[in-house]
Design a protein around this motif. Structure first.
Motif, PDB file in Angstrom:
ATOM      1  N   ALA A 217       0.838  -1.208   0.000  1.00 35.17           N
ATOM      2  CA  ALA A 217       0.000   0.000   0.000  1.00 35.17           C
ATOM      3  C   ALA A 217       0.869   1.253   0.000  1.00 35.17           C
ATOM      4  CB  ALA A 217      -0.928  -0.017   1.209  1.00 35.17           C
ATOM      5  N   THR A 220       2.478   1.703  -3.416  1.00 36.54           N
ATOM      6  CA  THR A 220       1.475   2.138  -4.391  1.00 36.54           C
ATOM      7  C   THR A 220       1.163   3.616  -4.231  1.00 36.54           C
ATOM      8  OG1 THR A 220       0.479  -0.063  -4.441  1.00 36.54           O
ATOM      9  CG2 THR A 220      -0.885   1.763  -5.214  1.00 36.54           C
ATOM     10  N   GLY A 221       0.989   4.047  -2.991  1.00 32.84           N
ATOM     11  CA  GLY A 221       0.682   5.445  -2.741  1.00 32.84           C
ATOM     12  C   GLY A 221       1.780   6.371  -3.231  1.00 32.84           C
ATOM     13  N   TYR A 282      -5.160   7.268   3.037  1.00 36.53           N
ATOM     14  CA  TYR A 282      -5.562   6.780   1.721  1.00 36.53           C
ATOM     15  C   TYR A 282      -7.014   7.123   1.405  1.00 36.53           C
ATOM     16  CZ  TYR A 282      -1.230   4.098   2.017  1.00 36.53           C
ATOM     17  OH  TYR A 282       0.076   3.731   2.145  1.00 36.53           O
ATOM     18  N   SER A 341       2.391  -4.165  -5.488  1.00 38.13           N
ATOM     19  CA  SER A 341       1.770  -2.878  -5.790  1.00 38.13           C
ATOM     20  C   SER A 341       1.309  -2.780  -7.238  1.00 38.13           C
ATOM     21  CB  SER A 341       2.746  -1.731  -5.473  1.00 38.13           C
ATOM     22  OG  SER A 341       3.833  -1.723  -6.375  1.00 38.13           O
ATOM     23  N   CYS A 362      -5.727   0.893  -1.536  1.00 37.32           N
ATOM     24  CA  CYS A 362      -4.640   0.979  -0.553  1.00 37.32           C
ATOM     25  C   CYS A 362      -5.187   0.979   0.872  1.00 37.32           C
ATOM     26  CB  CYS A 362      -3.820   2.246  -0.784  1.00 37.32           C
ATOM     27  SG  CYS A 362      -2.790   2.216  -2.263  1.00 37.32           S
ATOM     28  N   THR A 366      -4.462  -1.879   3.634  1.00 33.21           N
ATOM     29  CA  THR A 366      -3.906  -1.512   4.938  1.00 33.21           C
ATOM     30  C   THR A 366      -4.787  -2.037   6.068  1.00 33.21           C
ATOM     31  OG1 THR A 366      -2.939   0.481   3.976  1.00 33.21           O
ATOM     32  CG2 THR A 366      -3.128   0.416   6.369  1.00 33.21           C
TER      33      THR A 366
END
Length: 387
Positions: A217, A220-221, A282, A341, A362, A366
């Protein structure tokens, strides 16, 4: 001076990584003519080499109970790597250098944290050392791009070599010399203090799986933020840079604060607060429409990273008695998370919300990681009670 050795080593290792990682794609393209597809494949095999090295080298270090020796070798390999990259002229040879030399060289920073654990350092000390690495990441990438812009692509290789030589000469070698003097004086060998919960294999597996999700996550963010801010939110790319800069600047005080809290609260509880902050970040990011809200969310992002990147490292060291293995396994959750991701981005973008769906994904991942850690914590509690 002795007090400065570990912080200096952490700063120099952080600078080595912060110089190489952002510049590597540029080096491959500009020096060896790599295409975008070539860069992807080279980075994939390079990271695979790093994955294997971060298991094999720590295992050797655990067996010998010596972490400064391998760290010294990793520093020397960094110098050899940049010399090789400066000499070779073709992409296949550069790839061989990255896989054979670069993968093992990248394990050096993990050996520093394993050494700290083996020496009996408190979780707060380890988290504070991790904060110094974050300081290097605040300054490293801008400085690397500045060096490349002024002096060319090969200049960054010279900068990395200079940092590596300084690291070997002024910190790692001195720490190893101090260690030898302590042993020669008849002092007891260093040993890690067991200050964590007793967990079984099931709990270790669950915690490892949870951190793969949390790292995925986070990766990816970070990967999607710039594209999201410009294409979906409709802001200038400058705001994405400001948001990333604010988050990076807040990581250091967040790590220092959460390091102090490890003296009062459990690692599981602090990581849970990081997960909750991440979920809030997120979800909030998925509904951002203006720059003020984007910047206002960054403290949540920083606290999430402090929980995952700071306390997460100490938790692995607490639940796995071998310092090298525990540190290497934790760092590999980041590598595997980066792989995961990719599908997360693809899945989230296919939802009706488009790129906003990526950040909701995400948040969901999480939450799943938090629930998995909660299950692992309960597994540990039942096991302790049964004993």
């Amino acid at each position: 001076m002795n007090r400065l050795l570990v912080p200096s080593s952490a700063l120099l290792w952080g600078l080595q990584i912060a110089f190489l990682s952002p510049a590597l794609a540029l080096i491959l393209v500009n020096l060896y003519g790599a295409t975008t597809a070539d860069v992807g494949w080279v980075l994939a095999v390079y990271n695979a080499s790093g994955f294997a090295a971060s298991l094999l080298i720590p295992a050797y270090a655990d067996k010998k109970q010596d972490y400064l020796g391998p760290m010294l070798v990793c520093g020397a390999l960094t110098v050899v790597l940049v010399v090789a990259l400066g000499v070779v002229t073709t992409l296949p040879l550069a790839t061989v250098a990255l896989v054979v030399i670069g993968g093992p060289a990248g394990v050096g920073s993990s050996m520093l944290f394993a050494h700290l654990r083996h020496s009996g350092a408190r979780p707060a000390d380890i988290v504070n050392t991790r904060a110094i690495v974050s300081v290097a990441w605040v300054a490293g990438p801008p400085l690397a791009t500045l060096i490349i812009g002024w002096f060319g692509n090969r200049a960054i290789l010279l900068a990395i070599a200079a940092v590596a030589v300084l690291n070997i000469a002024s910190t790692t070698a001195l720490m190893r010399h101090r260690q030898r003097l302590a042993r020669a004086s008849g002092g007891p060998p260093a040993a890690p203090v067991h200050d964590g919960p007793d967990v079984g294999r099931l709990a270790v597996v669950l915690i490892t799986a949870a951190f793969v999700l949390l790292q995925a996550a986070n990766a990816t963010g970070m990967t999607m933020l710039t594209i999201y801010v410009t294409e979906t939110v409709g802001l200038d790319v400058l705001w994405a840079g400001i948001a990333l800069g604010v988050a990076a600047a807040l990581e250091v005080p967040a790590l220092i604060l959460i390091g102090r809290l490890t003296e009062r609260f459990s690692s599981f509880g602090l990581i849970a607060t990081g997960c909750l902050a991440g979920i809030g970040y997120y979800v909030g990011l998925a509904f951002v429409h203006e720059p003020v809200a984007l910047i206002a969310l960054q403290p949540l992002n920083a606290w999430c990273f402090a929980g995952i990147g700071g306390v997460g490292l100490t938790l692995f060291q607490q639940i796995i008695p071998r310092p090298g293995l525990s540190t290497g396994l934790y760092l590999n959750t980041r590598r595997i998370g980066s792989i995961v991701s990719g599908p997360m981005i693809a899945f989230g973008s296919l939802t009706a919300l488009g790129q906003r769906g990526i950040f909701l994904t995400c948040g969901a991942v999480t939450l799943l990681g938090l629930l998995t850690i909660a299950v692992a914590s309960q597994t540990r509690s039942r096991g302790t009670t049964a004993d």
